[in-house]
Each structure stands twice: as structure tokens, then as C-alpha cells.
Design an enzyme around this catalytic site. Sequence first.
Site, PDB file in Angstrom:
ATOM      1  N   CYS A   3       0.791  -1.240   0.000  1.00 35.38           N
ATOM      2  CA  CYS A   3       0.000   0.000   0.000  1.00 35.38           C
ATOM      3  C   CYS A   3       0.824   1.291   0.000  1.00 35.38           C
ATOM      4  CB  CYS A   3      -0.976   0.044   1.164  1.00 35.38           C
ATOM      5  SG  CYS A   3      -1.361  -1.523   1.926  1.00 35.38           S
TER       6      CYS A   3
ATOM      7  N   ARG B 153       6.262 -11.638   5.382  1.00 35.60           N
ATOM      8  CA  ARG B 153       5.709 -11.550   6.737  1.00 35.60           C
ATOM      9  C   ARG B 153       6.383 -12.569   7.639  1.00 35.60           C
ATOM     10  NH1 ARG B 153      -0.656 -10.470   5.148  1.00 35.60           N
ATOM     11  NH2 ARG B 153      -0.180  -8.673   3.822  1.00 35.60           N
TER      12      ARG B 153
ATOM     13  N   GLN C   3       1.278 -10.868  -3.883  1.00 34.06           N
ATOM     14  CA  GLN C   3      -0.144 -10.544  -3.934  1.00 34.06           C
ATOM     15  C   GLN C   3      -0.486 -10.005  -5.311  1.00 34.06           C
ATOM     16  OE1 GLN C   3      -0.292  -7.528  -0.835  1.00 34.06           O
ATOM     17  NE2 GLN C   3      -1.564  -8.856   0.413  1.00 34.06           N
TER      18      GLN C   3
ATOM     19  N   ASP D 166      -2.111  -7.469  -6.008  1.00 33.77           N
ATOM     20  CA  ASP D 166      -2.603  -6.346  -5.225  1.00 33.77           C
ATOM     21  C   ASP D 166      -3.065  -5.207  -6.127  1.00 33.77           C
ATOM     22  OD1 ASP D 166      -3.163  -5.117  -2.881  1.00 33.77           O
ATOM     23  OD2 ASP D 166      -1.079  -4.800  -2.261  1.00 33.77           O
TER      24      ASP D 166
ATOM     25  N   HIS E  74      -4.649  -0.920  -5.586  1.00 30.62           N
ATOM     26  CA  HIS E  74      -5.194   0.155  -4.761  1.00 30.62           C
ATOM     27  C   HIS E  74      -5.929   1.118  -5.670  1.00 30.62           C
ATOM     28  CE1 HIS E  74      -2.082  -1.567  -2.174  1.00 30.62           C
ATOM     29  NE2 HIS E  74      -2.958  -1.316  -1.228  1.00 30.62           N
TER      30      HIS E  74
ATOM     31  N   LYS F  13     -14.003  -4.688   5.508  1.00 29.73           N
ATOM     32  CA  LYS F  13     -13.651  -5.371   4.257  1.00 29.73           C
ATOM     33  C   LYS F  13     -14.663  -6.445   3.886  1.00 29.73           C
ATOM     34  CE  LYS F  13     -10.726  -8.659   6.706  1.00 29.73           C
ATOM     35  NZ  LYS F  13      -9.693  -9.651   6.580  1.00 29.73           N
TER      36      LYS F  13
ATOM     37  N   HIS G 237      -8.262  -1.214  -1.026  1.00 33.42           N
ATOM     38  CA  HIS G 237      -7.210  -2.215  -1.207  1.00 33.42           C
ATOM     39  C   HIS G 237      -7.927  -3.477  -1.665  1.00 33.42           C
ATOM     40  CE1 HIS G 237      -4.576  -0.241   2.038  1.00 33.42           C
ATOM     41  NE2 HIS G 237      -5.755   0.285   2.248  1.00 33.42           N
TER      42      HIS G 237
END
Length: 657
Positions: free
Chosen positions: A347, A376, A394, A396, A398, A482, A528
Site C-alpha cells: 500500500c 511476513r 499478492q 494487489d 489500490h 472489508k 485495497h
Amino acid sequence: MSEINVQLNDGVAAQMPGPITVGEALKKLDRDAAKQALAARVNGREVDLAFTLGDEQNGGSVRIEPVLPETLEGLDVLRHSTAHLLAAAVLDLFPGTKLGIGPALLEDPRYGFFYDVITPNALTEADLPVIEKRMRQIASRNLAYRRDEITKAEAMRLFQERDEPLKCELIDEKAGETVSVYYIDNSPFIDFCLGPHVPNTNKLRAFKLLSLAGAYWKGDAALPQMQRIYGTAFFTQEQLDAWLKQREEAEKRDHRRLGRELDLFSIQEAYGQGLVLWHPRGGAIRREMEDYLRGQLAQRGYGLVFTPHIAKRELWQTSGHEQNYADVMFSPMELEGTEFRIKPMNCPFHIGIYKSAQHSYRELPLRYAELGTCYRAELSGTLHGLMRVRGFTQDDAHIFCTPETVRDEIVDCVNFAFALLGAFGFEKFKIELSVRGVNTSKKYLGSDEQWKRGEDALVEAMESQGLAYERMEDEAAFYGPKIDIKVEDAIGRLWQLTTVQFDFNLPELFELEYIGEDNKPHRPIMIHRALFGSMERFFGVLIEHYAGAFPMWLAPLQVAVLPITDRVNEYADKVAAELRGAGFRVETNLKSEKIGAKIRDSQMQKVPFMLVLGDREMEQGNVAVRERAKGDVGVMSIEEFKTMARRLVDSRALSNM
Ligand SMILES: [Zn+2]
Ligand SMILES: [Zn+2]
């Protein structure tokens, strides 16, 4: 003697002389319920059947709700009581064992309960049947679960005498003035526990120990290492058998085993746990995933971005990750007096791209997508093949948008997810709306008003599409509510994949702006979202869903060319080259083996099509086609085969039929 007015659920009631146990009171109201009950709720509070209605309820009225089999609550009591039985058997067999905790597991598809222990000599898998046998012996003696209430000091003394330092630690941290301890009478077992439990071991009839794993006391790697014994329990043997059968089916599909057998990926101790090496065949599937995704992203107006794996520490402080997410972040590293941290999320980088220029409302929504690799610091005990890893990519994105368009953007994300997951063969979905909830246990950023707005937007988005969802309290991300989408796989298991998250906090923390129609600066809203979730996890789910037999367009090896004799090897190479030139993934098996062995080998590798070539095929310029499930499908020209195979790939057909 005092009278108590006892009511069963919302039904029959009777006056009874006290004191009387819940079990006896139930018997007077409904003999059948009394016989079935595992525990009960008294005015909403969970208690054992041996709980005495006495002074506390004196002269008043009491509502009893039996906790019955075939309910989730009943399963909880049953499994937790079985965990006690397990501990009793371990203590009986291995005196000197130190006990940790032993909860029921209701959500975990793999296990039903566990108990953490430190035995004098480490346990091996071979000990499990021995322990299980002892559990059965204890259960058959029909021993009572007995509760005792003592002072905290007495409890400390009791567990000190028994040399149970971990239990003492728990009592020290968690106990109030009085402590409830549970015995299984005539067994060496005592536990510090709130209960409730089944009244006696006779209620425990269908259980099985499943596996052994390493665990740390309180999940902390710095604290003593323990062994975790996993098991499960059901109300009937039939239920247990059915579950074991499904588990066997799941084991056949285990992506870790298939990953090895099909040469798709590896995770090697020498490189670190939870870090995935994608082999060429796994890489072929990943490329298909990425290609499909990139095509869709372009069509749906996303811009593809690329960002680094590390960033200055201050960035993670601004974003709140360091305050709210520190336990899964790798430690900072230093260079020339500046600290850096490896990214657990993408992000802040996408925010950096947004902030690099001024934006007008006319440009919004801006959608940035990245196949972003994150790291992580998951504890080793929680890692599981591709499903839970330390390094993952990911899919991902945004989305920066105005409050006016946020609902449409969320709708688009959800529809995008359905289209994507559908293309890979998933048809059944379960949607969860995760909100902050009333009794929050975690740290959340932002005001009540903002949380309400976020939740409303997500609810409106789902209702506008007529989607059913389940509300999950206290499950939101730290920056906003979410939507999570789970898919059901071929054997009915649910996997959490897609997440779409509403965020008003990061735009605030990073002071993001756009110039509105009124010529004044406004805060954008950020969404996200990840649709596959992570490429690694999705790959794992895909392997298990198809049990390694991927549809043609995904199969890492699509066609195996199998010459029957050495005489046709050259022709086989020519056929393979032609197919490769047409874009198919092809291998020729030129080993000096019988054709039967070659077919078996390709069958094991779950290759969709085998082309069996002999003298006649060579002379006529044909191929004899075998499909992995159907067997022989006939002889055709190379051109005909190419056309058929091309159609399967281009349409992303999920079956070869
Ligand atoms: Zn207990
Ligand atoms: Zn994000």
C-alpha cells in the site's frame, strides 16, 4: 427448603425444591433432553450438568437451556472434554508430563482439538495409537468430570505440588480470587479451566488422534518448546468416519505431495521455511495466472506498477504498520545510518505513486495494480506448504476514488473477483463482511463515523448486486472494514481468497488529496483489493481443487509425444517441434521403454493429451491421440489435433471433453 422456579428454554416450567443440580432439574422437565444434554446454560451462562441451583437462585426463577449434541456449542463442549481425556491419558502413560493448553477447534478443517504437552521423553507418531487406546480405556470406565472451586492461593499450591509450572503461570496471569479446577475422577488429571464439560467420559465415544506437531508455549519462539497432539471428536462414529474419509480425499490432493510429484515447486529448509521456489512446471501455471490477470486488468482500466521490496522505516511508521502490524514484520536493517524495513504490504508504495502528482476529481478513480511480493514474519508453527508462507506475491491493487464513486468501484472489484475465480473453475462462493464490531479486541484506526460510512458503502455495494453475505464482528483490517470472498473447492472445502478493503485512514495519514469540482482539496478514499489473494496460496488451492489434473490451458505440460519404437523418434521430434511452434507446452519421451510404461508415466504426470506414434502414424503423417481420462480418442492429422487443442486453450475450457 426454598423453592426455585425452573423453566426449560421458553417452554415448560416447574417449582422445585432447592438445592438441585441442573441435570436433575432437567430430568424433571424433559427426560429426553436430560439424557441427551452435554452441559447447559443457566440464565445464559454455560455450566456443567452438575452445577447446583441453590442459594444464588433462591426463590427466583431460572431458565435452563440444555447444550445438546448436533449443535456447535455441543461440539465445543464435546471436543474440549475430549482434549481433557487426552491429557489424562498422557499423564497416565507418561508421569511427569507438563501440560500447556488444550482447546477445542471448531473452524479448523484439519483438527478438532489439541493439547500442548512436554513429556519426559519426546513423543513420536508411534505413541499416538497407544495414547488413543488409553483414552478409550479411561472413557469406558465412565469417570466423572468434577468441578471444584478453590482460592487462587490453593490452586497455585495444588499445581506447584504437581510440578505444573505452565499451569501456575496461567493461574497467576488469568485467575481471579477463586479458581475453578476440573478433575477426571480416578485419573491423574486436574486442569485449571472454566468449563463446562460433559458430565462423564461415557459421553465421549467417537474420537481419534490425528497428528503431532511442534509448538511453543504461548506461541512464542523464545519460550519452551512443546509438542502439540491434534485430534478430533464427533457425536457419532458415522460422523467421524465420514470426516476421516473426506480427510483421506484431501490428503490425496495435498498440494505439498502433488507439488513434489509433479515437480511444481519446493520449499527447502536450506533456503528458509515459508519461502517458495517455483519450478518451471509451477512457473508455467503461474504465467497463465498472470497473463489472464494482466489481460483483465488492462480491460478494466488498471495501470500496472512495480515497486521495491524495502522502504525506509519512517514510511512504515507513517502508515501505522509499525504500530499495528509489527508482529508480522521482519526486523529493520540499517545502511549508512538509515533504517529500512522489508514490506509486509504494498500500500504505501502505491500511495507514493499517487502523491507524486496533483490530481483532479476528473482523473479519479485511479487504479494501480501490482504483482507485489511481500514478506511476513509468520511463526514456523503456523506455516503450511503454499497456504501459509513467509514470502508471497499478492495480486494487489489500490484504487483511489471519490466518496461518490466508491460504491461502484467496490461492485466492480467484487464482479472482477467472480469473473476471475470463475475462469479458474470455482463456481461456489461465500461472502463475509468483516467489521470492527461492538466489542473490539484489536486496535483500529479512525472515528466511529468513518467506520460507519465504510461499512455502509460495502453493504450497499453487496445489496445492489443482490449478494448474500455473513457479518463477521471484530474481523476488520486495522484501517477499515472489508469484504472477503471464500471459494468452495471440488471436495467442498472453503478457502479464503479475495479481499476488498475500504480505507479512509491511510489517505488521512499520508495527507492524500484531489482537487474537487469546487476547486478545493478533498481526501480520496482508498480501496485495497487482492483477488487471487496471493499467487502462492491460490496456486496451492488450485492444485488441490484439480488434484493436480489441470485443465488444458493451465496444465504445465499439455502434450506428451510418445514414440512406440526408436524408428519414429525423428518423427516424434518433428511433431513436438510443430506443436511447440504453435505455442503448446510439449515434451517428447525418447526413453527406450515400452509404450505402456511411457503412457503410465504421462498418466502419473496428469498430462492432458498423449500422442502415441508408431510406423503407421509416421507414414500417414498422423497422431494417435489419448486423453488422460478418456483414453484413446482416435487417430487424426497433426492439423486436426492442433485445432482441437487450440480451441481448448483459447476458450480456457475447464474440461477436455
Ligand atoms: Zn476444560
Ligand atoms: Zn493495501
